[in-house]
Scaffold this motif. Structure first.
Motif, PDB file in Angstrom:
ATOM      1  N   HIS A   1       0.115  -0.585   7.892  1.00  0.00           N
ATOM      2  CA  HIS A   1       0.825  -1.817   8.247  1.00  0.00           C
ATOM      3  C   HIS A   1       1.131  -1.764   9.733  1.00  0.00           C
ATOM      4  N   ALA A   2       1.326  -2.911  10.332  1.00  0.00           N
ATOM      5  CA  ALA A   2       1.662  -2.979  11.759  1.00  0.00           C
ATOM      6  C   ALA A   2       3.072  -2.449  12.017  1.00  0.00           C
ATOM      7  N   ASP A   3       3.950  -2.550  11.030  1.00  0.00           N
ATOM      8  CA  ASP A   3       5.324  -2.062  11.156  1.00  0.00           C
ATOM      9  C   ASP A   3       5.408  -0.659  10.549  1.00  0.00           C
TER      10      ASP A   3
ATOM     11  N   GLY B   1       1.452  -6.819  -2.383  1.00  0.00           N
ATOM     12  CA  GLY B   1       1.009  -7.992  -1.626  1.00  0.00           C
ATOM     13  C   GLY B   1       2.104  -8.532  -0.726  1.00  0.00           C
ATOM     14  N   THR B   2       3.327  -8.541  -1.206  1.00  0.00           N
ATOM     15  CA  THR B   2       4.462  -9.004  -0.406  1.00  0.00           C
ATOM     16  C   THR B   2       4.660  -8.118   0.817  1.00  0.00           C
ATOM     17  N   LEU B   3       4.523  -6.801   0.626  1.00  0.00           N
ATOM     18  CA  LEU B   3       4.674  -5.881   1.751  1.00  0.00           C
ATOM     19  C   LEU B   3       3.569  -6.073   2.784  1.00  0.00           C
ATOM     20  N   ARG B   4       2.336  -6.309   2.322  1.00  0.00           N
ATOM     21  CA  ARG B   4       1.228  -6.531   3.254  1.00  0.00           C
ATOM     22  C   ARG B   4       1.468  -7.786   4.096  1.00  0.00           C
TER      23      ARG B   4
ATOM     24  N   LEU C   1       7.305  -0.410   7.165  1.00  0.00           N
ATOM     25  CA  LEU C   1       6.538  -1.057   6.103  1.00  0.00           C
ATOM     26  C   LEU C   1       5.311  -0.234   5.712  1.00  0.00           C
ATOM     27  N   ALA C   2       4.768   0.537   6.631  1.00  0.00           N
ATOM     28  CA  ALA C   2       3.651   1.418   6.287  1.00  0.00           C
ATOM     29  C   ALA C   2       4.113   2.499   5.312  1.00  0.00           C
ATOM     30  N   ILE C   3       5.293   3.057   5.542  1.00  0.00           N
ATOM     31  CA  ILE C   3       5.836   4.083   4.633  1.00  0.00           C
ATOM     32  C   ILE C   3       6.173   3.465   3.282  1.00  0.00           C
ATOM     33  N   LEU C   4       6.834   2.312   3.289  1.00  0.00           N
ATOM     34  CA  LEU C   4       7.168   1.644   2.028  1.00  0.00           C
ATOM     35  C   LEU C   4       5.908   1.227   1.271  1.00  0.00           C
ATOM     36  N   SER C   5       4.878   0.799   1.991  1.00  0.00           N
ATOM     37  CA  SER C   5       3.624   0.422   1.341  1.00  0.00           C
ATOM     38  C   SER C   5       2.974   1.626   0.676  1.00  0.00           C
ATOM     39  N   ALA C   6       3.059   2.785   1.305  1.00  0.00           N
ATOM     40  CA  ALA C   6       2.509   3.997   0.698  1.00  0.00           C
ATOM     41  C   ALA C   6       3.286   4.362  -0.564  1.00  0.00           C
ATOM     42  N   LEU C   7       4.609   4.227  -0.536  1.00  0.00           N
ATOM     43  CA  LEU C   7       5.425   4.483  -1.728  1.00  0.00           C
ATOM     44  C   LEU C   7       5.024   3.546  -2.868  1.00  0.00           C
TER      45      LEU C   7
ATOM     46  N   ASP D   1      -3.223   3.550  15.005  1.00  0.00           N
ATOM     47  CA  ASP D   1      -4.572   3.268  15.484  1.00  0.00           C
ATOM     48  C   ASP D   1      -4.827   1.764  15.427  1.00  0.00           C
ATOM     49  N   ALA D   2      -5.295   1.222  16.509  1.00  0.00           N
ATOM     50  CA  ALA D   2      -5.675  -0.187  16.599  1.00  0.00           C
ATOM     51  C   ALA D   2      -4.567  -1.129  16.153  1.00  0.00           C
ATOM     52  N   GLY D   3      -3.331  -0.828  16.543  1.00  0.00           N
ATOM     53  CA  GLY D   3      -2.220  -1.724  16.247  1.00  0.00           C
ATOM     54  C   GLY D   3      -1.626  -1.582  14.857  1.00  0.00           C
ATOM     55  N   GLU D   4      -2.022  -0.565  14.108  1.00  0.00           N
ATOM     56  CA  GLU D   4      -1.471  -0.355  12.766  1.00  0.00           C
ATOM     57  C   GLU D   4      -1.049   1.094  12.576  1.00  0.00           C
ATOM     58  N   TRP D   5       0.017   1.265  11.805  1.00  0.00           N
ATOM     59  CA  TRP D   5       0.455   2.584  11.376  1.00  0.00           C
ATOM     60  C   TRP D   5      -0.237   2.899  10.054  1.00  0.00           C
TER      61      TRP D   5
END
Length: 157
Positions: A111-113, A17-20, A116-122, A85-89
């Motif tokens: 994620h837009a960053d 949630g913090t990453l989002r 953060l998209a890679i860290l969110s996947a981890l 796509d559409a402003g998000e990675w």
């Protein structure tokens, strides 16, 4: 579910949630990711992997830090797809990259960053891996009562 597993799962869910909600990577956010989702990082001697990661953090190379943590923490997982796509990675991690999409069970996060998209996947892989394996059918404890005694029936004559 054991108390430590519940606590660990709660920390990983809170971290997701913090990453989002984060707008950009900060050293404090990376510290939270390393503390709550990077279990191997603490076990590695300081000279092997952590000092290069520390140098990357100090230089602000967030994408390189995310990829290094992914490589260290989830060596069996690989990046299957990264799209914008559409402003998000969108980052998809997979254990079997060579399989077709419809056969593979990949973990995806967005994620837009980019970092953060890679860290969110981890973190999502960690969150999914802390879910206890429960079945839809209740299990019965195995208590066997010996109503027989084993005996040899071979004819050695």
């Amino acid at each position: 579910m054991s108390q430590s597993l519940q606590t660990e799962r709660r920390h990983v869910c809170e971290l997701a949630g913090t990453l989002r909600a984060a707008k950009a990577v900060t050293p404090e956010l990376l510290s939270d990711v390393i503390r709550d989702a990077c279990w191997r990082f603490a076990c590695v001697p300081q000279s092997e992997h952590s000092s290069p990661i520390d140098r990357l953090i100090q230089s602000g190379a967030w994408t390189d830090v995310a990829l290094a943590l992914l490589d260290l923490e989830l060596p069996q997982w690989h990046i299957r797809r990264i799209t914008y796509d559409a402003g998000e990675w969108h980052c998809a991690l997979s254990r079997q990259r060579e399989l077709p999409d419809w056969l593979d069970q990949s973990i995806e996060a967005s994620h837009a960053d980019f970092s953060l998209a890679i860290l969110s996947a981890l973190v999502e892989v960690r969150r999914v891996s802390t879910v206890p394996a429960e079945t839809s059918v209740p299990s019965v404890p195995c208590t066997t009562i010996r109503l027989y005694a084993p005996m040899c029936c071979d004819n050695f004559a």
